[in-house]
Design a protein around this motif. Structure first.
Motif, PDB file in Angstrom:
ATOM      1  N   TYR A 234       0.835  -1.195   0.000  1.00  0.00           N
ATOM      2  CA  TYR A 234       0.000   0.000   0.000  1.00  0.00           C
ATOM      3  C   TYR A 234       0.875   1.253   0.000  1.00  0.00           C
ATOM      4  N   SER A 235       0.467   2.236  -0.809  1.00  0.00           N
ATOM      5  CA  SER A 235       1.271   3.441  -0.986  1.00  0.00           C
ATOM      6  C   SER A 235       0.367   4.561  -1.484  1.00  0.00           C
ATOM      7  N   SER A 269      -2.769  -4.193   6.785  1.00  0.00           N
ATOM      8  CA  SER A 269      -2.155  -3.347   5.756  1.00  0.00           C
ATOM      9  C   SER A 269      -0.664  -3.605   5.588  1.00  0.00           C
ATOM     10  N   LEU A 271       1.393  -1.779   6.940  1.00  0.00           N
ATOM     11  CA  LEU A 271       1.991  -0.441   7.018  1.00  0.00           C
ATOM     12  C   LEU A 271       2.592  -0.181   8.399  1.00  0.00           C
ATOM     13  N   TYR A 273       5.180   3.062  10.539  1.00  0.00           N
ATOM     14  CA  TYR A 273       5.607   4.461  10.471  1.00  0.00           C
ATOM     15  C   TYR A 273       6.493   4.775  11.655  1.00  0.00           C
ATOM     16  N   PHE A 446      -2.378   6.641   3.067  1.00  0.00           N
ATOM     17  CA  PHE A 446      -1.030   6.107   2.877  1.00  0.00           C
ATOM     18  C   PHE A 446      -0.101   6.793   3.871  1.00  0.00           C
TER      19      PHE A 446
END
Length: 607
Positions: A234-235, A269, A271, A273, A446
């Motif tokens: 995912y981006s 996801s 993802l 961070y 994103f």
């Protein structure tokens, strides 16, 4: 361009195969294919020439072109850095020796030694270079800049056409390098907020020019292993639809503000961070505004229009809701509309001598205003939407640590509402979050890494944080991260807003961190609680001696929030403190601050 039997040396079957293949190739694949075909031709030629005596070398044989490429980026939010790093990776795959560096980390005295330079840079605010491009921009435009006759270069400029000085920093670099004698590899490409496609074309052109005259073929890329199950990444180009877990108003009853605390799930996801990163949301326009626009245009909401070059088609109402930007007017849009529509009043507005009137008209108006002022629109829905800009994502500083909140990300979003030109206006994404987004709903999002706003590597390093209003967001992330890591370094928070009772965002959390020793000290400024307005920079000046002592101990100083006023006032206060407490002149104080920037001890996330 489509190949045809008539305009190529191929037969009908070959033309059909090539026309199916070529549009699917990216820049790297095209460059590899070009090198591969050159290699075959070279091999065939070599076979023919084996029996022929070698001829004497020509007197004017071209010198081999250097395969060393330096890519410098100037980036505020991370877009330019991401594009620079991607370009570096692609060029390395083509056999080039590549160095990718922030402009702030590059030693200007090395510039004379470079042969191939690529610059990827954004423009911040009203034509300003990003923070990490300031020193290099100043050097290049100063007297010490060397002549660069042996340098080949190209510039990729990022900007936003809603600002007057669109891509100014990139244009500055492009023109200055030319003035210093350097040769363009590829013309400067200016990108709006939807930058992926023009950036890819720029890189394709750069690779082609760099590959010319190499005297050697582009190396073949390793064959990929047999494909297994492909994990979805995912981006920005492929956003993840995150479920809303929580959406609450942080302000108390009676506040003039509405600040939403939004919690999103990242489950499934993949993802992740870091504190200091941002999150991008692709919002939808307010349905009431879309209906108002359609009513003014008097068009069929169900008429299908193409929305991109790939031919994706949507009903007009859906296109205006989810695909196109309708709340902002830009100079480019007005100019394109003047070409499309037969309207004398519009042509007059876009005349060069009326630049200031055009700027004044654009400010605070949207597409509904434009249609009312210059309608009826004598164009088809398809022609009209073709000049609209794609909806850009909205970026927000992340307000959580993933270590403290696994598979979650939190945001702090101020609702934007104002009155202009006789109508009430609403922020696209902030009001989506404030009025229409409920727990259980999903939003396309994103992660936008920001390597220019990071906690120090050592957990023992002191930090000073200045974040009034929603600028508090990344510092909540910093505190959560430091608490999880058991960091021992001192921390000092300056927070400000209008009223203590209603606007002290995350008050109980800050009080707990103070009590537990995670936060060393906190100073607050509530501007509407006193007769004379007090802001965060005033609190800094009140504690100037202690603040300077922290700086001398190596503290990293962070600022997040409003760029136009707050960030400038905070920087001015910081310079005053360095002058006063350090016994320095203004010039020496500025040099002190410049050195802090160089050491990444002065970091800003301003907007």
């Amino acid at each position: 361009m489509q190949l045809q039997v008539m305009n190529s040396p191929f037969n009908e079957e070959q033309v059909e195969l090539l026309n199916r293949l070529l549009p699917t190739l990216n820049a790297s694949q095209k460059a590899w294919l070009s090198g591969y075909l050159t290699a075959i031709q070279s091999a065939d030629t070599a076979t023919v020439l084996e029996a022929v005596p070698a001829a004497a070398p020509a007197a004017n044989t071209a010198q081999p072109v250097s395969k060393e490429v330096t890519i410098l980026f100037g980036s505020q939010t991370g877009n330019a850095q991401g594009l620079a790093e991607n370009a570096g990776k692609t060029l390395k795959e083509q056999g080039f020796q590549v160095t990718v560096s922030s402009m702030s980390d590059f030693k200007p005295n090395q510039l004379k030694k470079l042969k191939n330079l690529l610059i990827v840079v954004s423009t911040h605010g009203e034509g300003d270079p990003p923070d990490n491009a300031l020193s290099f921009h100043e050097f290049l435009h100063g007297r010490r800049a060397p002549k660069l006759e042996d340098l080949r270069y190209s510039v990729l400029a990022l900007g936003d056409t809603s600002y007057e000085f669109f891509c100014k920093t990139g244009k500055d670099f492009d023109q200055r390098l030319e003035a210093l004698g350097a040769t363009r590899l590829q013309p400067c490409v200016e990108c709006d907020l939807d930058f992926e496609e023009p950036a890819a074309k720029w890189l394709e052109g750069v690779i082609t020019r760099l590959s010319e005259g190499q005297g050697q073929t582009v190396p073949a890329q390793p064959t990929a292993p047999e494909a297994k199950a492909v994990e979805t990444v995912y981006s920005r180009k492929n956003p993840f639809r995150a479920e809303v877990l929580e959406n609450i108003n942080l302000n108390g009853r009676g506040s003039n503000k509405e600040t939403r605390h939004l919690e999103l799930s990242l489950e499934g996801s993949g993802l992740t961070y870091e504190p200091g990163d941002a999150l991008g949301i692709f919002p939808e326009n307010d349905p009431e505004l879309v209906d108002l626009l359609l009513n003014e245009l008097k068009w069929d909401a169900n008429e299908v229009v193409a929305v991109d070059k790939q031919g994706e088609r949507l009903p007009l109402k859906e296109a205006l809701t989810s695909y196109f930007e309708i709340t902002v007017l830009t100079k480019k849009l007005i100019q394109q509309a003047a070409e499309l529509l037969d309207n004398e009043k519009l042509r007059a507005l876009t005349a060069s001598e009326n630049a200031q009137q055009l700027k004044a008209y654009i400010d605070g108006r949207d597409l509904v205003d434009f249609v009312r002022d210059f309608g009826p629109i004598n164009a088809s829905p398809q022609e009209f939407v073709s000049i609209l800009r794609k909806m850009p994502p909205r970026l927000y500083s992340i307000a959580s640590s993933i270590a403290a909140n696994p598979e979650e990300v939190h945001l702090t979003i101020g609702a934007v509402r104002y009155h202009a030109h006789g109508r009430d206006r609403k922020g696209v994404c902030s009001i989506l979050c404030a009025e229409r987004l409920q727990p259980g709903d999903t939003v396309p999002m994103f992660i936008q890494p920001n390597k220019n706003f990071k906690l120090p590597e050592s957990p023992e390093t002191p930090i000073i944080m200045v974040g009034p209003g929603t600028g508090v967001a990344p510092f909540r992330s910093f505190m959560q991260e430091r608490e999880e890591a058991g960091a021992t370094g001192k921390s000092w928070m300056f927070f400000g807003d209008q009223h203590f009772v209603t606007d002290f965002l995350y008050q109980t959390e800050w009080q707990k961190w103070l009590k537990d020793g995670v936060l060393t000290r906190m100073d607050v400024a509530f501007s509407r609680d006193t007769e004379e307005k007090v802001y965060v920079q005033h609190r800094m000046l009140e504690h100037s001696k202690e603040l300077y002592k922290w700086l001398e101990e190596g503290a990293v100083f962070y600022v997040c929030g409003d760029k136009t006023n707050m960030a400038k006032d905070v920087q001015e206060a910081l310079l005053e403190i360095i002058e006063k407490e350090g016994g320095k002149s203004r010039e020496e104080a500025e040099a002190y601050l410049a050195e802090m920037k160089k050491q990444k001890r002065y970091q800003r996330d301003v907007y």
